[in-house]
Design an enzyme around this catalytic site. Structure first.
Site, PDB file in Angstrom:
ATOM      1  N   GLU A 251       0.885  -1.179   0.000  1.00 30.86           N
ATOM      2  CA  GLU A 251       0.000   0.000   0.000  1.00 30.86           C
ATOM      3  C   GLU A 251       0.909   1.210   0.000  1.00 30.86           C
ATOM      4  O   GLU A 251       1.638   1.437   0.966  1.00 30.86           O
ATOM      5  CB  GLU A 251      -0.884   0.009   1.249  1.00 30.86           C
ATOM      6  CG  GLU A 251      -1.816  -1.177   1.371  1.00 30.86           C
ATOM      7  CD  GLU A 251      -2.908  -1.189   0.330  1.00 30.86           C
ATOM      8  OE1 GLU A 251      -3.143  -0.143  -0.306  1.00 30.86           O
ATOM      9  OE2 GLU A 251      -3.496  -2.253   0.106  1.00 30.86           O
ATOM     10  N   GLU A 386       4.411  12.932  -5.203  1.00 31.04           N
ATOM     11  CA  GLU A 386       3.843  13.055  -3.860  1.00 31.04           C
ATOM     12  C   GLU A 386       4.736  13.937  -2.988  1.00 31.04           C
ATOM     13  O   GLU A 386       5.936  13.699  -2.900  1.00 31.04           O
ATOM     14  CB  GLU A 386       3.732  11.666  -3.234  1.00 31.04           C
ATOM     15  CG  GLU A 386       3.001  11.676  -1.908  1.00 31.04           C
ATOM     16  CD  GLU A 386       2.909  10.287  -1.275  1.00 31.04           C
ATOM     17  OE1 GLU A 386       3.923   9.556  -1.273  1.00 31.04           O
ATOM     18  OE2 GLU A 386       1.823   9.948  -0.769  1.00 31.04           O
TER      19      GLU A 386
END
Ligand code: NAD
Length: 497
Positions: A251, A386
Site C-alpha cells: 500500500e 507526492e
C-alpha cells in the site's frame, strides 16, 4: 530525567536489541519532549522474533477462530477505555491534532470489532462434486508467520489493519513500526496482551528500514509480507518478496485529485478541500494534493481557499484550539521546501505559505505553512509527485472530460473526489476515475474500515486492506474433496456421461 526505555517484544518477553543501540522518539511539535528510547534493532533480533512467531503459530493456528475473535473483542473494549490516553500519546509522538488521533485509535477499535465478527464467519464454499458420493468444499487456511512494516502517519490504525485480520485468520506476526512512531504500536500490542493474546503470537521489533525492515522481508520463515509506505521503498520490498515467491501486499503513495465542477456547491467543496489538503498536515496517503477546478469557478474557489488556509491555527495538537500540527520530521519539511522551489521554477505560483515556520511558538517543532500553489499545469512535477505535506496544487479545466483526463494522468491511483450536483457526471466519474477510492461530494480522505482500502497503478499491487480483501491476503485457500464411494473415481473421466 532520562527518557523511558522500550525493548523489543519477542516470544512474550521484553528484550533489548542485540545491537546494543537505541534511538529517541521525539515530539515533532516540541523537540524537548522525548517520549522514549527505542531499540535500533538488526537482523539477529528479527531472526529471534520470527522464530518465536513460528513457534507460537503451532498452537495459535489450532485455536478456533471464534476463540481468537474473543481476544479481539476484548481488545476493542480495552482500546475504548484507553482511547484518550493513547490519542494524547499519539499526538505527542506524531503531531496530528487530538481530534484526529482519537480518530486513529477509533479506527483500531472499529477494526477490532469488525475483524472479531469474522471469527464466526471466515466463510468458505461448499459446491457439488462432478462425481457421485463425493463432497467438495474450500476452506480458508492461515498463511503462517506474517511480516508487517508500517508507516508513521496512522501509527495505530495501520498496524491494526494488518494485525487484527492476520490474527483472526490464525497467523502469527512480527511487526516493525515506523521509526518515528513506535509507541502507538506498543500501545496497540500491549492492549492485545492485556486482552489475553498468548506469548509469541505478536512480536515487535523496532528500528530502521534497511537494518530491521529488510531482514524481515527476507527471512525464510516469513510466509507473507504486508507493507505500507512510500512507492520507492515498496518497490524494494516487493522485489525482495518476489524473489522468495512470498505473497506481498503493498500500500503506497498517492497524488489524489479532487474535481470541482462549475455546478458544485462551492462552500461544501471548500470545506472538503481544506480538510482533504491540510488534515493530518497533508500527510495522508489519501490527502487531497491536486484540486482540478472548472474555469468558471476557479477564481472564487482559489481566493476563498487561500483565505481559509491562512486562517488555520497551527501548533501543538494537544491544544484543542489548534487545527493543524507539525510535519513529522526535518526530512519532510525539506521535501515540502524542495517541491515549492520546483513548482516556482516550473512556472507555478505560491499563493500562500511555501515556507517553514521557525519563530516563536514554532521554534521547537517542524512546522510548515499551509500552502496553496496556483497556475499548476498537469505535467509539472508538483502535479505529478507526492509531497506528503501541507501543499496543495490548483489546476484549471474547461470541461468534465478534461478534468477526468487530468485526474487520470498520473502514476498513482489511490483516492479521488468529485464535487458536482449532476448525477450523470457523478456516475461517469465513479466509472472512469482510475483509483481505488472515489468520493462524490466528499473529500479524498475518510475511509471506513469495512470497505476495501488500496489503490491501482503505482499505489498498490492489487491487494486490499480493510473489508474482506484483508481476509483474502491473510488466508490461503484449500480445496477439500471427500470421496465416500469406496472406489477410485477419476475426475473428468468417470463422470458418467
Ligand atoms: P517509508 O517508505 O519511508 O517507510 C515505511 C516503512 O518502511 C518504515 O517502517 C520504514 O522503516 C520501512 N523501510 C524503509 N526502508 C526499508 C527497506 N529497505 N526495507 C524494508 N523496510 C523499509 O514511508 P513513510 O515515510 O513511513 O510513510 C509515508 C509514505 O507512506 C507515503 O508515500 C504515503 O503515501 C504512504 N502511505 C500509504 C498508505 C496506503 O495505505 N496506501 C497509507 C499511509 C501511508
Amino acid at each position: 530525567m532520562p527518557a523511558k526505555g522500550y525493548n523489543n517484544l519477542i516470544g512474550g518477553k521484553w528484550v533489548p536489541s542485540r545491537t546494543g543501540k537505541t534511538f529517541p522518539n521525539v515530539n515533532p511539535a516540541r523537540h524537548d519532549d522525548v517520549l522514549g528510547e527505542f531499540q535500533a534493532s538488526g537482523a539477529a533480533d528479527i531472526d529471534a522474533a520470527v522464530k518465536a512467531a513460528a513457534e507460537a503459530w503451532k498452537t495459535w493456528r489450532l485455536t478456533p477462530a471464534p476463540a481468537r475473535a474473543v481476544i479481539l473483542y476484548r481488545t476493542g473494549e480495552l482500546l475504548l477505555e484507553r482511547k484518550e490516553q493513547y490519542a494524547r500519546e499519539m499526538t505527542r509522538e506524531m503531531g496530528k491534532v487530538l481530534a484526529e488521533t482519537r480518530g486513529d485509535v477509533q479506527e483500531a477499535i472499529d477494526t477490532a470489532f469488525y475483524m472479531a465478527g469474522e471469527g464466526r464467519r471466515l466463510f468458505g464454499q461448499t459446491t457439488p462434486s462432478e462425481l457421485q458420493n463425493k463432497f467438495a468444499m474450500s476452506v480458508r487456511m492461515p498463511v503462517g508467520v506474517c511480516g508487517m512494516i508500517a508507516p508513521w502517519n496512522f501509527p495505530m490504525a495501520i498496524p491494526s489493519w494488518k494485525l487484527f485480520p492476520a490474527l483472526v485468520c490464525g497467523n502469527t506476526c512480527v511487526i516493525k513500526p515506523a521509526e518515528d512512531t513506535p509507541l502507538s504500536t506498543f500501545n496497540l500490542v500491549q492492549t492485545l496482551i492485556d486482552a489475553g493474546l498468548p506469548p509469541g503470537v505478536v512480536n515487535i521489533v523496532t528500528g530502521f528500514g534497511p537494518e530491521a525492515g529488510a531482514p524481515l522481508v527476507e527471512h525464510p520463515l516469513v510466509r507473507a509480507v504486508s507493507f505500507t509506505g512510500s512507492s520507492e521503498v515498496g518497490r524494494i520490498v516487493g522485489q525482495t518478496a518476489a524473489a522468495h515467491f512470498k505473497p506481498c501486499s503493498l500500500e503506497m503513495g498517492g497524488k489524489n485529485a479532487m474535481i470541482v465542477l462549475e455546478d458544485a456547491n462551492l462552500d461544501l467543496a471548500l470545506d472538503g478541500a481544506l480538510w482533504g489538503a491540510f488534515g493530518t498536515t497533508g500527510q495522508r496517503c489519501t490527502a487531497t494534493s491536486r484540486i482540478i477546478v472548472h474555469k468558471d469557478v476557479i477564481r472564487d474557489f482559489t481566493e476563498e481557499l487561500v483565505d481559509r488556509a491562512e486562517a488555520l491555527r497551527l501548533g501543538d495538537g494537544l491544544d484543542p484550539e489548534i487545527q493543524m500540527g507539525p510535519q513529522i520530521n526535518r526530512q519532510q519539511i525539506e521535501t515540502s521546501i524542495r517541491y515549492c522551489e520546483i513548482a516556482k521554477k516550473e512556472g507555478a505560483k505560491i499563493l500562500t505559505g511555501g515556507k517553514p515556520l521557525t519563530k516563536g511558538a514554532y521554534a521547537k517543532g517542524h512546522f510548515f505553512a499551509p500552502t496553496v500553489v496556483g497556475k499548476v499545469k498537469p505535467g509539472m512535477r508538483i502535479a505529478q509527485e507526492e509531497v506528503f505535506g501541507p501543499v496543495v496544487s490548483i489546476l484549471e479545466c474547461s470541461s468534465f472530460d478534461e478534468a477526468l483526463a487530468i485526474a487520470n494522468n498520473i502514476q498513482y491511483g489511490l483516492s479521488t473526489a468529485i464535487y458536482t450536483r449532476d448525477v450523470n457526471r457523478a456516475f461517469r466519474a465513479v466509472r472512469d476515475l482510475e483509483a481505488g477510492i472515489t468520493y462524490v461530494n466528499a473529500p479524498t480522505i475518510g475511509a471506513e474500515v469495512h470497505l476495501p482500502f488500496g489503490g491501482v497503478k503505482q499505489t498498490g499491487n492489487g491487494h486490499r486492506e480493510g473489508g474482506t480483501g484483508a481476509l483474502d491476503f491473510y488466508t490461503t485457500w484449500k480445496s477439500v474433496y471427500f470421496d465416500y464411494s469406496d472406489k477410485l473415481q477419476r475426475a473428468q473421466i468417470d463422470t458418467g456421461e
